[in-house]
Design an enzyme around this catalytic site. Sequence first.
Site, PDB file in Angstrom:
ATOM      1  N   CYS A 163      -4.847   4.533   3.929  1.00  0.00           N
ATOM      2  CA  CYS A 163      -4.353   6.386   2.734  1.00  0.00           C
ATOM      3  C   CYS A 163      -2.976   6.491   3.140  1.00  0.00           C
ATOM      4  O   CYS A 163      -2.216   4.893   2.633  1.00  0.00           O
ATOM      5  CB  CYS A 163      -4.916   7.333   3.677  1.00  0.00           C
ATOM      6  N   ARG A 164      -2.707   7.856   2.418  1.00  0.00           N
ATOM      7  CA  ARG A 164      -1.530   8.183   2.373  1.00  0.00           C
ATOM      8  C   ARG A 164       0.227   7.736   3.508  1.00  0.00           C
ATOM      9  O   ARG A 164       1.075   6.735   3.695  1.00  0.00           O
ATOM     10  CB  ARG A 164      -1.310   9.311   1.729  1.00  0.00           C
TER      11      ARG A 164
END
Length: 103
Positions: free
Chosen positions: A66-67
């Site tokens: 994810c980020r």
Amino acid sequence: MEQVKEITTEELKKRLEQNEELELVDVREDEEVEEGIIPGAKHIRMNDIPAHIDAFDKDKEYIFICRSGRRSENVCYYLQEQGYKVRNMVGGMLEWEGETTKK
């Protein structure tokens, strides 16, 4: 609860450079993925994971992205509890220095 296994962005980059076949799953939102995704990664938004659980194979290990590494860690805990082999990419796309591709 058992700790989730982790992989650093550096380790993942090395393994990809060695052409290892890895199961990468990016759980970010569509607009985040539009900025770039690791080549070969599948995109399944975090909230869609439960609906797609049948797409995962218990014999394979999946690396979640994810980020920042927080959402993917949550996904890892969820799938690990269901008996899947998972690994979280620590630091997420914020720390990724390898290749990315546009969807």
